[in-house]
Write an enzyme that holds these catalytic residues in place. Sequence first.
Site, mmCIF file in Angstrom:
data_model
loop_
_atom_site.group_PDB
_atom_site.id
_atom_site.type_symbol
_atom_site.label_atom_id
_atom_site.label_comp_id
_atom_site.label_asym_id
_atom_site.label_seq_id
_atom_site.Cartn_x
_atom_site.Cartn_y
_atom_site.Cartn_z
ATOM 1 N N ASP A 24 0.859 -1.186 0.000
ATOM 2 C CA ASP A 24 0.000 0.000 0.000
ATOM 3 C C ASP A 24 0.899 1.240 0.000
ATOM 4 O O ASP A 24 1.159 1.834 1.037
ATOM 5 C CB ASP A 24 -0.897 -0.056 1.239
ATOM 6 C CG ASP A 24 -1.762 1.183 1.394
ATOM 7 O OD1 ASP A 24 -2.006 1.870 0.387
ATOM 8 O OD2 ASP A 24 -2.185 1.457 2.537
ATOM 9 N N GLN A 35 -0.827 12.560 2.861
ATOM 10 C CA GLN A 35 -1.724 11.900 3.817
ATOM 11 C C GLN A 35 -1.881 12.712 5.108
ATOM 12 O O GLN A 35 -2.994 12.900 5.608
ATOM 13 C CB GLN A 35 -1.170 10.502 4.136
ATOM 14 C CG GLN A 35 -2.022 9.697 5.115
ATOM 15 C CD GLN A 35 -1.327 8.394 5.549
ATOM 16 O OE1 GLN A 35 -0.273 8.034 5.012
ATOM 17 N NE2 GLN A 35 -1.912 7.705 6.504
ATOM 18 N N GLU A 78 7.754 4.270 9.985
ATOM 19 C CA GLU A 78 8.109 3.751 11.307
ATOM 20 C C GLU A 78 9.591 3.416 11.401
ATOM 21 O O GLU A 78 10.235 3.694 12.426
ATOM 22 C CB GLU A 78 7.303 2.485 11.615
ATOM 23 C CG GLU A 78 5.810 2.711 11.755
ATOM 24 C CD GLU A 78 5.076 1.386 11.633
ATOM 25 O OE1 GLU A 78 4.907 0.713 12.653
ATOM 26 O OE2 GLU A 78 4.689 1.024 10.509
HETATM 27 MN MN MN Z 1 -2.401 0.469 4.412
#
Ligand code: MN
Length: 404
Positions: free
Chosen positions: A226, A233, A351
Amino acid sequence: MLPQTWVPVPEGSDFPITNLPYGVFRGTNGRRIGVAIGEHVLDLAGVVERGLLDGPSKALRTATLNDFMASGRPQWTRVRERITELLTDESCRGNVEPLLVRQDAVSMCLPFDVADYVDFYSSKHHATNVGKIFRPDAEALLPNWTHLPVGYHGRAGTVVVSGTDIVRPCGQRKAPADETPAYGPSTRLDIEAEVGFVVGVPTLLGERVSTVDFADHVFGVILVNDWSARDIQAWEYVPLGPFLGKSFATSVSPWVVPLAALAEARVAGPRQDPAPLDYLLDAAPWALDLALAVEWNGTVVSRPPFASMYWTPGQQLAHLTVNGASLRTGDLYASGTVSGSAKEERGSFLELSWGGTEPVALAGGVTRTFLEDGDTVTLRAGAPGLDGTRIGFGEVTGTVLPAR
Ligand code: MN
């Protein structure tokens, strides 16, 4: 007892006889449905044409898996048993061997027409990490998160098969320190390593699918990347969720691994506290022990464990349909980023680089925070299979091209 195939399968192959994933390949006869075995594809349309398989013969002679996926679990089981027989019974070899094509001689297509695409957010480690990075002054997990599998509707029309180049998206973004938003190429392009579930058997409007009926509707499992533009975002997602920061492309692996191949990969379900509402309960909660790997320009930077997810695939499907929303053949729902508790188990670069503040080391002394033009990301996964075999998922790979 492990059936022995007469097809040569190299040690460590993703595709032993216990896997038999379905895909659509393009060879000299156009687009055909096939099954992977070792380094070969078995031309299933050819199997039907030779009269070696009855049952959903028309469904196996199309250019997508949709009709076969819609035919239902008894047919899936029969076809899988017959393919196993054809590839293990030495007396079938003469008829079947001419229908094997080398995988490196064909190209792989999107295996099914994607109906709707939903993406969940079901790793507690991922949701906590993202909460800390995006909202450092608030609670990392929002109050609904432990009560329902949070998700959003993605864009089915931009789901692409592994190997498709990804053009860097442009959009509107505004860093917290900026006075006003600006438009331009994303500077924080990222990935999300996920596992996807493909719906075969549809439902009628108003019907629900309970957690125990999961295997009557879900045909198989794929890998999903994804792709995510974090700067777009972060500015757009409040309060309705991800939109253009995600919809430019979602990559999937070309092989759909049947649920039947993953029976040995089932492990006990996650501990859930607080207890979920009744419609999310499962008589025998289960998770899948898939080991993912994220490779960035050839360096493995993370190994996310799918068994660590908080919400299970059965709960996601029950939640997706609890309001009576119908399922369509070809619906795809993805797990959300798979992140484990350890740093080297994080399934996104957001992350791994902690919001871009901790560079990630790649081979050759190179470091990265987010994706640069020309970078290639490849996801792989494996799971325990019958009799000590390993069920592989092939790969989902993509290379970033400059913005247009
Ligand atoms: Mn996702």
